[in-house]
Scaffold this motif. Sequence first.
Motif, PDB file in Angstrom:
ATOM      1  N   SER A  12      -5.353   5.165 -10.111  1.00  0.00           N
ATOM      2  CA  SER A  12      -4.913   5.864  -8.913  1.00  0.00           C
ATOM      3  C   SER A  12      -3.811   5.098  -8.198  1.00  0.00           C
ATOM      4  N   ARG A  13      -2.838   5.865  -7.668  1.00  0.00           N
ATOM      5  CA  ARG A  13      -1.771   5.262  -6.874  1.00  0.00           C
ATOM      6  C   ARG A  13      -2.105   5.303  -5.390  1.00  0.00           C
ATOM      7  N   ILE A  14      -3.254   5.881  -5.035  1.00  0.00           N
ATOM      8  CA  ILE A  14      -3.669   5.940  -3.639  1.00  0.00           C
ATOM      9  C   ILE A  14      -4.147   4.552  -3.215  1.00  0.00           C
ATOM     10  N   PRO A  15      -3.747   4.073  -2.036  1.00  0.00           N
ATOM     11  CA  PRO A  15      -4.169   2.744  -1.577  1.00  0.00           C
ATOM     12  C   PRO A  15      -5.682   2.579  -1.620  1.00  0.00           C
ATOM     13  N   LEU A  16      -6.122   1.363  -1.914  1.00  0.00           N
ATOM     14  CA  LEU A  16      -7.548   1.087  -2.080  1.00  0.00           C
ATOM     15  C   LEU A  16      -8.378   1.497  -0.866  1.00  0.00           C
ATOM     16  N   TYR A  17      -7.871   1.183   0.330  1.00  0.00           N
ATOM     17  CA  TYR A  17      -8.680   1.463   1.511  1.00  0.00           C
ATOM     18  C   TYR A  17      -8.905   2.965   1.698  1.00  0.00           C
ATOM     19  N   LEU A  18      -7.934   3.802   1.240  1.00  0.00           N
ATOM     20  CA  LEU A  18      -8.106   5.247   1.323  1.00  0.00           C
ATOM     21  C   LEU A  18      -9.133   5.733   0.304  1.00  0.00           C
ATOM     22  N   GLN A  19      -9.134   5.107  -0.884  1.00  0.00           N
ATOM     23  CA  GLN A  19     -10.123   5.480  -1.890  1.00  0.00           C
ATOM     24  C   GLN A  19     -11.534   5.121  -1.419  1.00  0.00           C
ATOM     25  N   VAL A  20     -11.661   3.939  -0.821  1.00  0.00           N
ATOM     26  CA  VAL A  20     -12.969   3.520  -0.313  1.00  0.00           C
ATOM     27  C   VAL A  20     -13.400   4.433   0.825  1.00  0.00           C
ATOM     28  N   ALA A  21     -12.477   4.754   1.736  1.00  0.00           N
ATOM     29  CA  ALA A  21     -12.801   5.650   2.851  1.00  0.00           C
ATOM     30  C   ALA A  21     -13.236   7.019   2.342  1.00  0.00           C
ATOM     31  N   SER A  22     -12.604   7.499   1.271  1.00  0.00           N
ATOM     32  CA  SER A  22     -12.955   8.804   0.712  1.00  0.00           C
ATOM     33  C   SER A  22     -14.384   8.811   0.184  1.00  0.00           C
ATOM     34  N   VAL A  23     -14.780   7.749  -0.525  1.00  0.00           N
ATOM     35  CA  VAL A  23     -16.144   7.652  -1.044  1.00  0.00           C
ATOM     36  C   VAL A  23     -17.143   7.590   0.105  1.00  0.00           C
ATOM     37  N   MET A  24     -16.828   6.807   1.128  1.00  0.00           N
ATOM     38  CA  MET A  24     -17.726   6.678   2.268  1.00  0.00           C
ATOM     39  C   MET A  24     -17.835   7.990   3.034  1.00  0.00           C
ATOM     40  N   ARG A  25     -16.719   8.702   3.147  1.00  0.00           N
ATOM     41  CA  ARG A  25     -16.723  10.001   3.824  1.00  0.00           C
ATOM     42  C   ARG A  25     -17.623  10.995   3.077  1.00  0.00           C
ATOM     43  N   GLN A  26     -17.553  10.965   1.748  1.00  0.00           N
ATOM     44  CA  GLN A  26     -18.391  11.855   0.939  1.00  0.00           C
ATOM     45  C   GLN A  26     -19.871  11.540   1.124  1.00  0.00           C
ATOM     46  N   ARG A  27     -20.190  10.260   1.304  1.00  0.00           N
ATOM     47  CA  ARG A  27     -21.589   9.878   1.516  1.00  0.00           C
ATOM     48  C   ARG A  27     -22.111  10.434   2.837  1.00  0.00           C
ATOM     49  N   ILE A  28     -21.243  10.466   3.841  1.00  0.00           N
ATOM     50  CA  ILE A  28     -21.646  11.032   5.130  1.00  0.00           C
ATOM     51  C   ILE A  28     -21.773  12.545   5.019  1.00  0.00           C
ATOM     52  N   GLU A  29     -20.811  13.159   4.332  1.00  0.00           N
ATOM     53  CA  GLU A  29     -20.816  14.613   4.191  1.00  0.00           C
ATOM     54  C   GLU A  29     -22.047  15.092   3.425  1.00  0.00           C
ATOM     55  N   SER A  30     -22.424  14.366   2.393  1.00  0.00           N
ATOM     56  CA  SER A  30     -23.582  14.753   1.570  1.00  0.00           C
ATOM     57  C   SER A  30     -24.910  14.296   2.180  1.00  0.00           C
ATOM     58  N   GLU A  31     -24.826  13.595   3.309  1.00  0.00           N
ATOM     59  CA  GLU A  31     -25.991  13.064   4.024  1.00  0.00           C
ATOM     60  C   GLU A  31     -26.732  11.984   3.242  1.00  0.00           C
ATOM     61  N   ARG A  32     -26.027  11.381   2.287  1.00  0.00           N
ATOM     62  CA  ARG A  32     -26.580  10.157   1.687  1.00  0.00           C
ATOM     63  C   ARG A  32     -26.671   9.099   2.785  1.00  0.00           C
ATOM     64  N   TRP A  33     -25.654   9.098   3.660  1.00  0.00           N
ATOM     65  CA  TRP A  33     -25.713   8.320   4.890  1.00  0.00           C
ATOM     66  C   TRP A  33     -25.931   9.317   6.014  1.00  0.00           C
ATOM     67  N   LYS A  34     -27.105   9.341   6.599  1.00  0.00           N
ATOM     68  CA  LYS A  34     -27.452  10.340   7.604  1.00  0.00           C
ATOM     69  C   LYS A  34     -26.974   9.929   9.000  1.00  0.00           C
ATOM     70  N   GLN A  35     -26.767  10.926   9.842  1.00  0.00           N
ATOM     71  CA  GLN A  35     -26.304  10.679  11.199  1.00  0.00           C
ATOM     72  C   GLN A  35     -27.311   9.807  11.947  1.00  0.00           C
ATOM     73  N   GLY A  36     -26.789   8.796  12.616  1.00  0.00           N
ATOM     74  CA  GLY A  36     -27.625   7.850  13.340  1.00  0.00           C
ATOM     75  C   GLY A  36     -28.082   6.676  12.509  1.00  0.00           C
ATOM     76  N   GLU A  37     -27.858   6.750  11.182  1.00  0.00           N
ATOM     77  CA  GLU A  37     -28.324   5.696  10.284  1.00  0.00           C
ATOM     78  C   GLU A  37     -27.319   4.549  10.222  1.00  0.00           C
ATOM     79  N   LYS A  38     -27.842   3.344  10.091  1.00  0.00           N
ATOM     80  CA  LYS A  38     -26.995   2.168   9.903  1.00  0.00           C
ATOM     81  C   LYS A  38     -26.592   2.081   8.440  1.00  0.00           C
ATOM     82  N   ILE A  39     -25.303   1.916   8.182  1.00  0.00           N
ATOM     83  CA  ILE A  39     -24.841   1.839   6.798  1.00  0.00           C
ATOM     84  C   ILE A  39     -24.894   0.390   6.313  1.00  0.00           C
ATOM     85  N   SER A  40     -24.514   0.170   5.081  1.00  0.00           N
ATOM     86  CA  SER A  40     -24.504  -1.168   4.491  1.00  0.00           C
ATOM     87  C   SER A  40     -23.615  -2.102   5.306  1.00  0.00           C
TER      88      SER A  40
END
Length: 262
Positions: A12-40
């Motif tokens: 990927s030519r997308i900057p690393l921090y954007l790729q990481v943010a995208s994965v983290m955003r998907q975790r929130i969207e899918s509720e793998r990381w639930k609202q109010g929960e402390k993440i890693s």
Amino acid sequence: MRNKQTFNYDRSRIPLYLQVASVMRQRIESERWKQGEKISTIEELETEFGVARVTIRQAIEILREEGLLDARQGRGTFVSGRPKDKHWFNLANDLESVVSSIKNNVIRIVHIEENAEAPSLEENEGRPASGYILLRSVQFSDGEPFVVVNLHLARDIFVRDRKRFTRQPALPRILEMRDIALAHAFQTVTIGVADPETSELLEIGLGEPTADCRLVLVDDAGVALYVAKYNYHRNSFALRRDLLPRPKAAKAARARKKSKSR
């Protein structure tokens, strides 16, 4: 215990921090990381993603600005919201439906280029007009931006109704012009990512996925009059189709009903 993953960024030519943010955003969207929960912790994320700590901090800052994460001094980082998920816009598969879906859109022109270079055209997309106007706009629904449009419009058409073309979607007006006969309306849909300007106009995260639609109108003389690229906010976009023709769908439903009655 969190499952370990291996992330491959090489392709990927997308900057690393954007790729990481995208994965983290998907975790929130899918509720793998639930609202109010402390993440890693940052250290855990650094190890999991295999990137530098500064990259993790940049990704967290992006999601914090989007209202999805909240970093609390001495306590950690918590999920504070979820991405909007409306998926109300369904891509039409005929020109009449496309016109119907956009004719009442509110648009805001953000850039006009009077003597624009001709757009790139595929082999079957006709030949360029004698000149083009480039119109870049953002369109709104219920006061929220949902699509950025880059439109190359033939100059001789634009000058016929300059006022309307800068205030309303161009496509309905073109179809009202009785002396224009269209031979083709080519549509291509792809998946892209939001560049800095698109992310600002759509009010989404930099590098977030977008649904990109290219529409080319060719008249009966073989001239590409209208060449547009639509960058849809991915949370407003859905592609819904009945993959079974009506007779087959009805037959399948009867077969299921008969099977259940046995």
